[in-house]
Design a protein around this motif. Structure first.
Motif, PDB file in Angstrom:
ATOM      1  N   LEU A   1       0.833  -1.203   0.000  1.00  0.00           N
ATOM      2  CA  LEU A   1       0.000   0.000   0.000  1.00  0.00           C
ATOM      3  C   LEU A   1       0.868   1.254   0.000  1.00  0.00           C
ATOM      4  O   LEU A   1       0.605   2.203  -0.749  1.00  0.00           O
ATOM      5  N   PHE A   2       1.897   1.252   0.832  1.00  0.00           N
ATOM      6  CA  PHE A   2       2.796   2.411   0.885  1.00  0.00           C
ATOM      7  C   PHE A   2       3.445   2.638  -0.486  1.00  0.00           C
ATOM      8  O   PHE A   2       3.525   3.769  -0.978  1.00  0.00           O
ATOM      9  N   ASP A   3       3.899   1.543  -1.118  1.00  0.00           N
ATOM     10  CA  ASP A   3       4.538   1.671  -2.434  1.00  0.00           C
ATOM     11  C   ASP A   3       3.552   2.221  -3.463  1.00  0.00           C
ATOM     12  O   ASP A   3       3.924   3.047  -4.314  1.00  0.00           O
ATOM     13  N   GLN A   4       2.309   1.787  -3.395  1.00  0.00           N
ATOM     14  CA  GLN A   4       1.302   2.284  -4.346  1.00  0.00           C
ATOM     15  C   GLN A   4       1.029   3.778  -4.142  1.00  0.00           C
ATOM     16  O   GLN A   4       0.837   4.516  -5.111  1.00  0.00           O
ATOM     17  N   ILE A   5       1.016   4.217  -2.874  1.00  0.00           N
ATOM     18  CA  ILE A   5       0.805   5.649  -2.592  1.00  0.00           C
ATOM     19  C   ILE A   5       1.939   6.468  -3.200  1.00  0.00           C
ATOM     20  O   ILE A   5       1.705   7.473  -3.889  1.00  0.00           O
ATOM     21  N   ILE A   6       3.193   6.025  -2.971  1.00  0.00           N
ATOM     22  CA  ILE A   6       4.348   6.750  -3.489  1.00  0.00           C
ATOM     23  C   ILE A   6       4.336   6.765  -5.011  1.00  0.00           C
ATOM     24  O   ILE A   6       4.578   7.801  -5.649  1.00  0.00           O
ATOM     25  N   ASP A   7       4.033   5.613  -5.623  1.00  0.00           N
ATOM     26  CA  ASP A   7       4.003   5.535  -7.086  1.00  0.00           C
ATOM     27  C   ASP A   7       2.935   6.464  -7.665  1.00  0.00           C
ATOM     28  O   ASP A   7       3.159   7.129  -8.692  1.00  0.00           O
ATOM     29  N   MET A   8       1.763   6.489  -7.040  1.00  0.00           N
ATOM     30  CA  MET A   8       0.693   7.359  -7.532  1.00  0.00           C
ATOM     31  C   MET A   8       1.093   8.836  -7.447  1.00  0.00           C
ATOM     32  O   MET A   8       0.883   9.606  -8.389  1.00  0.00           O
ATOM     33  N   LEU A   9       1.691   9.250  -6.325  1.00  0.00           N
ATOM     34  CA  LEU A   9       2.096  10.643  -6.162  1.00  0.00           C
ATOM     35  C   LEU A   9       3.182  11.015  -7.176  1.00  0.00           C
ATOM     36  O   LEU A   9       3.181  12.130  -7.718  1.00  0.00           O
ATOM     37  N   ARG A  10       4.098  10.096  -7.434  1.00  0.00           N
ATOM     38  CA  ARG A  10       5.133  10.364  -8.432  1.00  0.00           C
ATOM     39  C   ARG A  10       4.522  10.488  -9.827  1.00  0.00           C
ATOM     40  O   ARG A  10       4.915  11.353 -10.613  1.00  0.00           O
ATOM     41  N   THR A  11       3.583   9.610 -10.136  1.00  0.00           N
ATOM     42  CA  THR A  11       2.912   9.671 -11.439  1.00  0.00           C
ATOM     43  C   THR A  11       2.193  11.003 -11.621  1.00  0.00           C
ATOM     44  O   THR A  11       2.180  11.574 -12.719  1.00  0.00           O
ATOM     45  N   GLU A  12       1.609  11.495 -10.549  1.00  0.00           N
ATOM     46  CA  GLU A  12       0.897  12.777 -10.594  1.00  0.00           C
ATOM     47  C   GLU A  12       1.850  13.968 -10.428  1.00  0.00           C
ATOM     48  O   GLU A  12       1.406  15.107 -10.371  1.00  0.00           O
ATOM     49  N   ARG A  13       3.151  13.680 -10.343  1.00  0.00           N
ATOM     50  CA  ARG A  13       4.195  14.708 -10.229  1.00  0.00           C
ATOM     51  C   ARG A  13       4.038  15.556  -8.962  1.00  0.00           C
ATOM     52  O   ARG A  13       4.216  16.773  -8.979  1.00  0.00           O
ATOM     53  N   VAL A  14       3.670  14.884  -7.897  1.00  0.00           N
ATOM     54  CA  VAL A  14       3.552  15.568  -6.603  1.00  0.00           C
ATOM     55  C   VAL A  14       4.907  15.506  -5.899  1.00  0.00           C
ATOM     56  O   VAL A  14       5.464  14.419  -5.705  1.00  0.00           O
ATOM     57  N   LYS A  15       5.431  16.656  -5.522  1.00  0.00           N
ATOM     58  CA  LYS A  15       6.698  16.709  -4.790  1.00  0.00           C
ATOM     59  C   LYS A  15       6.429  16.424  -3.316  1.00  0.00           C
ATOM     60  O   LYS A  15       5.565  17.055  -2.697  1.00  0.00           O
ATOM     61  N   ILE A  16       7.184  15.474  -2.757  1.00  0.00           N
ATOM     62  CA  ILE A  16       6.970  15.070  -1.367  1.00  0.00           C
ATOM     63  C   ILE A  16       8.031  15.707  -0.476  1.00  0.00           C
ATOM     64  O   ILE A  16       9.228  15.672  -0.783  1.00  0.00           O
ATOM     65  N   HIS A  17       7.577  16.286   0.640  1.00  0.00           N
ATOM     66  CA  HIS A  17       8.472  16.817   1.667  1.00  0.00           C
ATOM     67  C   HIS A  17       8.323  15.923   2.900  1.00  0.00           C
ATOM     68  O   HIS A  17       7.213  15.764   3.429  1.00  0.00           O
ATOM     69  N   ALA A  18       9.405  15.325   3.335  1.00  0.00           N
ATOM     70  CA  ALA A  18       9.345  14.369   4.442  1.00  0.00           C
ATOM     71  C   ALA A  18       9.313  15.075   5.781  1.00  0.00           C
ATOM     72  O   ALA A  18      10.104  15.989   6.044  1.00  0.00           O
TER      73      ALA A  18
ATOM     74  N   PRO B   1      13.128  12.101   0.611  1.00  0.00           N
ATOM     75  CA  PRO B   1      12.870  13.341  -0.128  1.00  0.00           C
ATOM     76  C   PRO B   1      13.342  14.538   0.706  1.00  0.00           C
ATOM     77  O   PRO B   1      13.784  14.385   1.846  1.00  0.00           O
ATOM     78  N   SER B   2      13.230  15.706   0.136  1.00  0.00           N
ATOM     79  CA  SER B   2      13.621  16.912   0.873  1.00  0.00           C
ATOM     80  C   SER B   2      12.800  17.013   2.147  1.00  0.00           C
ATOM     81  O   SER B   2      11.591  16.749   2.149  1.00  0.00           O
ATOM     82  N   GLU B   3      13.468  17.361   3.233  1.00  0.00           N
ATOM     83  CA  GLU B   3      12.770  17.427   4.521  1.00  0.00           C
ATOM     84  C   GLU B   3      11.912  18.678   4.584  1.00  0.00           C
ATOM     85  O   GLU B   3      12.310  19.755   4.127  1.00  0.00           O
ATOM     86  N   ALA B   4      10.711  18.538   5.131  1.00  0.00           N
ATOM     87  CA  ALA B   4       9.782  19.668   5.234  1.00  0.00           C
ATOM     88  C   ALA B   4      10.371  20.746   6.136  1.00  0.00           C
ATOM     89  O   ALA B   4      10.855  20.457   7.234  1.00  0.00           O
ATOM     90  N   LYS B   5      10.321  22.001   5.662  1.00  0.00           N
ATOM     91  CA  LYS B   5      10.827  23.105   6.475  1.00  0.00           C
ATOM     92  C   LYS B   5       9.910  23.362   7.667  1.00  0.00           C
ATOM     93  O   LYS B   5      10.353  23.833   8.712  1.00  0.00           O
ATOM     94  N   SER B   6       8.636  23.072   7.467  1.00  0.00           N
ATOM     95  CA  SER B   6       7.655  23.260   8.541  1.00  0.00           C
ATOM     96  C   SER B   6       6.529  22.260   8.339  1.00  0.00           C
ATOM     97  O   SER B   6       6.163  21.929   7.205  1.00  0.00           O
ATOM     98  N   LEU B   7       5.971  21.763   9.436  1.00  0.00           N
ATOM     99  CA  LEU B   7       4.819  20.870   9.365  1.00  0.00           C
ATOM    100  C   LEU B   7       3.515  21.659   9.280  1.00  0.00           C
ATOM    101  O   LEU B   7       2.433  21.083   9.248  1.00  0.00           O
ATOM    102  N   ARG B   8       3.624  22.969   9.268  1.00  0.00           N
ATOM    103  CA  ARG B   8       2.452  23.843   9.185  1.00  0.00           C
ATOM    104  C   ARG B   8       2.560  24.678   7.901  1.00  0.00           C
ATOM    105  O   ARG B   8       2.701  25.886   7.931  1.00  0.00           O
ATOM    106  N   THR B   9       2.511  23.999   6.752  1.00  0.00           N
ATOM    107  CA  THR B   9       2.702  24.673   5.463  1.00  0.00           C
ATOM    108  C   THR B   9       1.527  24.404   4.534  1.00  0.00           C
ATOM    109  O   THR B   9       1.098  23.257   4.366  1.00  0.00           O
ATOM    110  N   GLU B  10       1.014  25.470   3.930  1.00  0.00           N
ATOM    111  CA  GLU B  10      -0.003  25.353   2.881  1.00  0.00           C
ATOM    112  C   GLU B  10       0.717  25.550   1.545  1.00  0.00           C
ATOM    113  O   GLU B  10       1.093  26.657   1.187  1.00  0.00           O
ATOM    114  N   TYR B  11       0.923  24.464   0.806  1.00  0.00           N
ATOM    115  CA  TYR B  11       1.718  24.524  -0.424  1.00  0.00           C
ATOM    116  C   TYR B  11       0.938  25.144  -1.576  1.00  0.00           C
ATOM    117  O   TYR B  11       1.489  25.882  -2.381  1.00  0.00           O
TER     118      TYR B  11
END
Length: 768
Positions: free
Chosen positions: A597-614, A626-636
């Motif tokens: 399930l985790f792999d499918q989530i990551i694959d789907m986000l990559r297919t949709e070109r969603v940049k992930i911040h860890a 992936p690049s670490e999130a600068k803040s956990l309170r961010t509206e992208y």
């Protein structure tokens, strides 16, 4: 010492690094916003500003804040001059002290200490006070300005200095040289020798120096100043004496408006009154200098009144020679309120007819609307100033217009049962019945950015709820907004309420609109989180309905369905990433890591070109993260999201409470118990189970349309539709009842019986 200080000031002369200030002298600024360009500024400090309330001595704290502002503007590269009062008050304080000291010594020697309390002060002659106070006043200014590394110079003038050509040239030359050396001239009439003012002694084209108002005006024109700021003890110019019932502060005054003004008494101190100020201001305006009259004594604004004026903010009364073709925003608001009251009194069928007609016009005038929108789009693309997300919001299409028309017809149906609906009925006593009914809020101000589809939606909701509406749209959509507003007013005209919806097209700053607390009842911002925050900060006494951020979470529980997870996460993030109800943080239960399930989530986000911040914990599980999130309170607001790991549903709730914005949050799980706990514990405006966060929308909720989504704890919350634009009032119908009837010795008793809301009451229901 003086030569050394002048040398120091000369070395402090700065060259401007910003865009050049000022303009070719000859015509005044037409709009407040242009005051930012003012380079040479005269600040006139009235007697009421400089002196204390007892008229004996100076208001030191007030004077210090004014000096700070003048020094700051001087340090920005502007050329500042001060025309000041205060010498007489300063001298009066000094002479009183000397006289009291002298009298106390003499009386102590001749009559004993018991007679000291009978001492009386003689009336002090103003010229003598001025002579005694000038040096002290100047020393005070010099000491204050020194704190900001700013030099000052004293210049004393009389009326003759302006009427004698040679003296006037000498004065001009002196002031020019002082300004060139970056010195602030402090100018005052030489009250120690000046003769009493003569009435009606103005010469052709020349204003006599009768007080510091006329001195400041004469000096501003002589020195070709860009701006004259006249500070007094009133907010500005009123149409009648301040304090009277109908007195209204005039925002912009035009030379032809003198006949509409009724003047009151002059200031408690000083020679001039408001009539003298207006005369001096108009004379300066005619000479090419812009003028603002404002309050320099109010403790809440004195510390920034001068800088606010120079920044173009709506402070005091601005004198302008250019009268706009349309009404002022205050007049628009009054027109909207008056017409809105008529709108609220219409039959529900009539309000529905207006909305349906507007829906028809959106379809009939589709080509004209799209042509106007193309003009806005072409301009936005050519300037390249709008990001892709805002360009998408700006764009209209036939499909969007059809969708708008459908939504408006839904609102028209809802309008049948909105204003005047009885919520509660109570029989208080025999023949004394009370009901609570829905009524409009009043005047709404809706501020929206590059989203023209907002205009007909909000207009329809305002019409359905009987509210007057003031609209302020982004300049990016000016052409589209203009035609949509014309169509809205065309629809309103069918029942004589054309002015109930107004579009603000003047150069009003949003911050200035937010100060109209006596005219506007509710502000609704539609736009970026920064816009909402700015409005919440700027609103002065007006409630703001909205949310500053849309940090929406989706939590994937350990018992989540694979198919539901992929569908919900994709839709929540990728359907419309710029929307406030789009997912910004994906929380994953720890047990899902390293599963298919985790792999499918990551694959789907990559297919949709969603940049992930860890998030920090998620990053710790990965070798190459992936690049670490600068803040956990961010509206992208884009195809980006934060991903973080939690140990349980409870930890997910705690995370959302800490980092969320109380907007919309989702749980995906097949466990009903876990889901119910999540729904109950989370206090966001919208909480969903196995559904996309994109459902947080008025249209999808069946509200027809929404004016926004509110995360407030009172009034409306979540998607705000028609119901959120209504409030209530209480209507009591009696038969000569008094409170005394229910006293200990009265003849009546309270019943407080709840009645069915469908039960008719005698008399006409009031829905206003």
């Amino acid at each position: 010492m003086l030569l050394r200080r002048l040398s120091l000031c000369s070395r402090l002369t700065r060259s401007l690094t910003q865009a050049p200030l000022g303009r070719a002298h000859g015509s005044s600024f037409a709009h407040r916003g242009e005051l930012r360009q003012a380079k040479r500024i005269v600040v006139k400090l009235g007697s009421a500003v400089v002196t204390r309330g007892d008229e004996c001595g100076l208001a030191l704290g007030r004077l210090a804040s004014i000096v700070e502002q003048v020094a700051m503007l001087q340090n920005q590269g502007r050329e500042m001059m001060i025309v000041t009062s205060g010498a007489v008050a300063f001298g009066k304080q000094r002479l009183r002290h000397e006289i009291l000291l002298s009298q106390s010594v003499r009386q102590a020697l001749h009559t004993g200490h018991n007679q000291l309390k009978d001492m009386s002060l003689p009336v002090l002659e103003a010229r003598a006070c001025a002579a005694a106070g000038q040096s002290g006043l100047m020393a005070l200014y010099e000491a204050m300005f020194t704190q900001y590394s700013t030099c000052t110079a004293q210049v004393l003038v009389t009326n003759l200095d302006f009427h004698d050509d040679q003296k006037r040239r000498n004065l001009n030359s002196t002031l020019q040289e002082l300004l060139r050396m970056n010195i602030v001239p402090i100018i005052n009439t030489n009250d120690a020798v000046v003769p009493p003012p003569e009435p009606n002694s103005d010469l052709q084209g020349v204003i006599s120096i009768k007080d510091n108002d006329s001195l400041a005006a004469r000096l501003a024109v002589e020195m070709k100043a860009d701006l004259l700021i006249a500070l007094s003890d009133v907010e500005g110019l009123y149409n009648s004496p301040p304090g009277t019932d109908d007195a209204k502060l005039i925002d912009i005054f035009y030379p032809g408006d003198q006949q509409s003004i009724t003047y009151g008494t002059k200031s408690r101190v000083g020679l001039g009154g408001m009539e003298a100020k207006v005369k001096a201001a108009l004379w300066a305006l005619q000479g090419g200098t812009s003028v603002v009259i404002a309050n320099g004594t109010h403790p809440k604004v004195t510390g920034h009144v001068i800088t606010d004026i120079v920044e173009g903010k709506k402070v005091g009364t601005f004198f302008s020679e250019v009268k706009p073709a349309g009404p002022t925003v205050e007049q628009q608001t009054e027109m909207a309120r008056h017409s809105g009251r008529t709108l609220a009194s219409l039959h529900p069928d009539q309000r529905s007819e207006i909305i349906c007609h507007l829906a028809e016009l959106l379809t009939e005038k589709k080509e004209e609307i799209l042509a106007a929108n193309k003009m806005d789009m072409d301009l936005a693309v050519s300037t390249g100033q709008l990001p892709p997300a805002m360009l998408k919001r700006l764009s209209l299409s036939p499909a969007k217009l059809n969708s708008l028309a459908i939504g408006l017809r839904q609102i028209a149906v809802a309008a049948q049962d909105s204003v005047g609906r009885v919520l509660r009925r109570t029989r208080v006593a025999h023949n004394l019945e009370l009901e609570q009914i829905t009524v409009p809020i009043g005047v709404l101000l809706v501020i929206f950015e590059a989203r023209p589809d907002c205009l007909p939606q909000v207009s329809a909701l305002a019409i359905a709820s009987g509210n007057a509406l003031l609209l302020k749209g982004g300049k990016e959509a000016a052409n589209t907004n203009r035609i949509l507003h014309q169509l809205t007013q065309e629809a309103l005209s069918m029942h004589g309420v054309r002015e109930a919806v107004q579009l603000v097209s003047t150069r009003e700053e949003v911050e200035d609109l937010c100060r109209l607390d006596k005219l506007i009842d509710l502000i609704i911002p539609r736009g970026s989180s920064q816009l909402v925050r700015d409005i919440q900060r700027a609103a002065k006494g007006i409630p703001v309905l909205g949310h500053s951020e849309g940090i929406c979470h989706v939590y994937i529980d350990a018992e989540a369905s694979v198919d539901k997870v992929i569908k919900i996460v994709r839709d929540s993030k990728c359907d419309y990433p710029a929307a406030c109800n789009a997912m910004e943080t994906l929380l994953i239960h720890r047990d899902i890591l390293r599963t298919p399930l985790f792999d499918q989530i990551i694959d789907m986000l990559r297919t949709e070109r969603v940049k992930i911040h860890a998030g920090p914990r998620f990053a710790s599980y990965l070798t190459f993260s992936p690049s670490e999130a600068k803040s956990l309170r961010t509206e992208y607001g884009d195809l980006e999201c934060c991903m973080e790991v939690v140990d349980s549903m409870q930890e997910a709730v705690d995370h959302i409470h800490k980092y969320g914005s109380s907007h919309t949050d989702v749980i995906v799980t097949e466990s009903e118990d876990t889901a119910e706990q999540f729904l109950q514990q989370l206090d966001s405006a919208c909480v969903f189970w196995n559904a996309s966060s994109r459902f947080a929308d008025g249209y999808r909720f069946g509200l027809g349309a929404e004016v926004g989504i509110s995360t407030a704890r009172i009034h409306a919350r979540g998607p705000v539709g028609l119901e959120g634009l209504l409030t209530t009032k209480w209507v009591l119908r009696g038969d000569g009842h008094t409170a005394a009837d229910f006293s200990e010795h009265g003849t009546m008793k309270y019943l407080h019986e709840n009645l069915p809301v469908t039960q008719p009451l005698a008399g006409q229901r009031d829905s206003n």
